[in-house]
Structures are given as structure tokens and as C-alpha cells.
Design a protein around this motif. Structure first.
Motif, PDB file in Angstrom:
ATOM      1  N   ASP A 177      -5.257   0.124  -1.450  1.00  0.00           N
ATOM      2  CA  ASP A 177      -5.107   1.468  -0.893  1.00  0.00           C
ATOM      3  C   ASP A 177      -5.395   1.417   0.600  1.00  0.00           C
ATOM      4  O   ASP A 177      -6.245   0.639   1.057  1.00  0.00           O
TER       5      ASP A 177
ATOM      6  N   SER B 145       0.843  -1.183   0.000  1.00  0.00           N
ATOM      7  CA  SER B 145       0.000   0.000   0.000  1.00  0.00           C
ATOM      8  C   SER B 145       0.884   1.240   0.000  1.00  0.00           C
ATOM      9  O   SER B 145       2.077   1.169   0.307  1.00  0.00           O
TER      10      SER B 145
ATOM     11  N   ILE C 221       3.162   2.944  -6.236  1.00  0.00           N
ATOM     12  CA  ILE C 221       2.758   1.543  -6.361  1.00  0.00           C
ATOM     13  C   ILE C 221       3.859   0.740  -7.051  1.00  0.00           C
ATOM     14  O   ILE C 221       4.193  -0.385  -6.637  1.00  0.00           O
TER      15      ILE C 221
ATOM     16  N   HIS D 163       0.822   8.523  -7.181  1.00  0.00           N
ATOM     17  CA  HIS D 163       0.273   7.243  -6.726  1.00  0.00           C
ATOM     18  C   HIS D 163       0.796   6.055  -7.525  1.00  0.00           C
ATOM     19  O   HIS D 163       1.247   5.051  -6.962  1.00  0.00           O
ATOM     20  N   HIS D 164       0.774   6.152  -8.852  1.00  0.00           N
ATOM     21  CA  HIS D 164       1.171   5.014  -9.677  1.00  0.00           C
ATOM     22  C   HIS D 164       2.662   4.708  -9.530  1.00  0.00           C
ATOM     23  O   HIS D 164       3.067   3.545  -9.532  1.00  0.00           O
TER      24      HIS D 164
ATOM     25  N   THR E  17      -8.013  -0.204  -7.312  1.00  0.00           N
ATOM     26  CA  THR E  17      -6.606  -0.538  -7.047  1.00  0.00           C
ATOM     27  C   THR E  17      -6.457  -1.964  -6.549  1.00  0.00           C
ATOM     28  O   THR E  17      -5.491  -2.672  -6.905  1.00  0.00           O
ATOM     29  N   GLU E  18      -7.390  -2.423  -5.758  1.00  0.00           N
ATOM     30  CA  GLU E  18      -7.251  -3.696  -5.055  1.00  0.00           C
ATOM     31  C   GLU E  18      -7.196  -4.873  -6.011  1.00  0.00           C
ATOM     32  O   GLU E  18      -8.077  -5.055  -6.848  1.00  0.00           O
TER      33      GLU E  18
END
Length: 317
Positions: free
Chosen positions: A104, A18, A88, A84-85, A167-168
Motif C-alpha cells: 500500500d 500499489s 490490486i 481495493h481488492h 497487504t505487503e
């Protein structure tokens, strides 16, 4: 080799990945639910990997404190906010588990859903189980803009992505390694994850409204749309070329029409209003065309620079 070193080399069965950005209000409950979810599936060898994406609050300090009572907690501290990307991607590159569960930490989707994801993965034998919303959360504007985003992307892109994905997701080790081979500098993970292939199945999830304001503003959503389309499709350039051909043909047709009227009726039919409309239309088309080409050239420039997509300041394991 000592028994202690052998134990240290045991790789986790699952890595929960996360990212943290203004995440302090959610972390206590998020970590508690992660531990509960891992206990529910009787997973003893795991790691929880948090990536600090330059969070301006005390998310990092709190996460470091929790390492005292959660030995499996690892933290990747990025040198600044990369997005964010990219955060990740950093998490996926540092994850060591045979399975990687991406989620997230804002609790819009509870970590307790891990059991459903892993069960579907094992039952089907696929490499990826991704979450999607059957009905988008939020108000009418959020639902409408989200729906238009996915429909617009799939219309313009050769890569088709299931609508309303979240996202999950849970992923196998071989899938994660294949995903990381792509080497894109302009990240749009939704497209990259579909492009990578392998057998992927969807799992409907219920996504709650995030407590507090979303960090994705309207400007950022528009930017994501532009980045997504320009990273995975040349259709805007093709449409631009086709539009140019059509406009050129119409211009020639109109010119021949004016010549015909001038020769046979001594009337060119070209007044000030017509001239201004043509000039304004031409200027708008040229400006738009230059902008579209500029976006693609910017992508090329970023890619050939070959800069790292993120920089790690510290790793806590």
C-alpha cells in the motif's frame, strides 16, 4: 531485430504494485522510498506500477507528472472506483516482473522493507513472503475488531489464514499466475492467496498509523467480513441447517409436553406471553435464514454474470 527493440523486451526483475485512492499526500515520499529500496538491492530492471482506483483527488495527475523523471513508472487508470481488492487484482494482472512486491502507498509500511522481503524469499526458496503484525496498530477498537475478524473468519472457513496479515508481500511469477487463474468475481484476496497454496512464509512488520483517516470505515469492514466468509465458507448454511433441526426437535418436544399436560392434568400451559415469544423467535430465525441464503444467492448471481471485475480506461507505460 534492433538493439533498441531487444532492450525494450527485457522484463523487469521486480514489479512494485500499489493502488491509489486519496493517495496524493503520500505519493512523493512513497515513490522516493521505492526508488531507494530498489537501489539498496541493486535492482536495475524494475517497474513501479500504480493502479488509480478512481481516486477523487489529483493522485493520477501527480503520478503522470512523475513519469517524466521516473521512466520505470507505469500507471493503470481504472474507469471508476472498483475497490481495493479489485484494484490490486488489476495491478497483478498487468505486472510483468519475475517477482511482484505488493504494498500500500499510504506509508503505514515503508517500501524500504523490500530488502527484507526479498532476502527471506531467496534464503528460503519459497514462492511467497507475506507480512503480518505481531501486535495490531491503532486504538483498542481497531485492535479488537481486527482480531475478531480473523478469528471469526478462521472459525467459519475451511481455509485458515494467518492472523493479522497485511497487504505487503513479495511473490514469485508462477505464484501470481496461479493466483490469477482462480477467476473469482467476489474477491477476498486474503483467502484467495492462502487457497492458492505454494510455500508461503510470514515476516513480522511494524505498521504505523496512517496519516489522516482510514478509508476503511466500520461499514466497509463489516461488508468485508460478510464477503470474506460467504466467499470461502458454507459453514453459515450448515449452521443454519443444524439450527433448524435443533429448533424443530425442541418444538416437537414442547408440543408433546403440552399434549401430555393436557391429557393428564388438563393444563396446556400456553399463555399469551409464551405464544408471543415463540412467534417472535420464529420470525427472527426465518428472517435471518432468508438473509443468509440471499447472500449466497447474490454471490452466485454475481459469478454467473461473468462481468469483468474492473475496467481499464488508460494504460501509461
Amino acid at each position: 531485430m534492433t538493439k533498441q527493440s531487444q532492450t525494450a523486451e527485457i522484463l523487469p526483475e521486480i514489479t512494485v504494485v500499489s493502488t491509489m485512492y486519496r493517495s496524493r499526500p503520500f505519493l512523493e515520499r512513497f515513490l522516493a522510498e521505492c526508488l531507494q529500496a530498489l537501489s539498496d538491492i541493486k535492482c536495475d530492471h524494475f517497474e513501479i506500477l500504480l493502479v488509480n482506483d478512481g481516486s477523487p483527488d489529483d493522485s493520477l495527475a501527480y503520478a503522470l507528472e512523475r513519469r517524466a523523471d521516473i521512466s520505470q513508472l507505469a500507471i493503470i487508470d481504472l474507469s471508476r472506483n472498483f475497490g481495493h481488492h479489485y484494484a490490486i487484482q488489476a495491478g497483478l494482472q498487468h505486472a510483468r516482473g519475475e517477482l511482484v512486491f505488493l504494498i500500500d502507498c499510504d506509508l503505514e509500511v515503508s517500501p524500504l522493507i523490500l530488502a527484507e522481503f526479498r532476502h527471506k524469499l531467496r534464503e528460503s526458496g519459497c514462492d511467497v513472503v507475506f507480512g503480518y503484525q505481531e501486535a495490531r496498530k491503532g486504538g483498542r477498537f481497531e485492535q479488537l475488531s481486527g482480531g475478531l475478524f480473523w478469528k471469526g473468519f478462521n472459525l467459519l472457513s475451511e481455509i485458515k489464514i494467518p492472523e493479522n496479515i497485511v497487504t505487503e508481500r513479495i511473490m514469485s511469477r508462477r505464484y501470481v499466475e496461479a493466483l490469477l487463474q482462480m477467476g473469482d468475481r467476489n474477491l477476498f484476496l486474503g483467502g484467495m492467496m492462502s487457497w492458492t497454496g505454494f510455500q508461503q512464509l510470514g515476516l513480522p512488520v511494524f505498521k504505523k498509523q496512517r496519516a489522516g483517516g482510514s478509508t476503511y470505515t466500520l461499514t466497509r469492514r463489516i461488508g468485508l467480513m460478510v464477503n470474506a466468509v460467504s466467499s470461502f465458507s458454507v459453514q453459515p448454511l450448515v449452521w443454519l441447517f443444524n439450527s433448524g433441526i435443533i429448533i424443530t426437535l425442541l418444538s416437537f418436544s414442547f408440543a408433546f409436553y403440552l399434549i401430555f399436560r393436557k391429557l393428564f392434568f388438563d393444563d396446556a400451559l400456553l399463555g399469551f406471553t409464551s405464544l408471543m415469544i415463540v412467534m417472535t423467535l420464529s420470525l427472527g430465525i426465518l428472517t435471518t435464514a432468508t438473509g443468509v441464503v440471499g447472500i449466497y444467492l447474490g454471490k452466485v448471481f454475481t459469478q454467473v454474470q461473468n462481468r469483468p471485475t474492473y475496467i481499464v480506461r488508460d494504460i501509461y507505460r
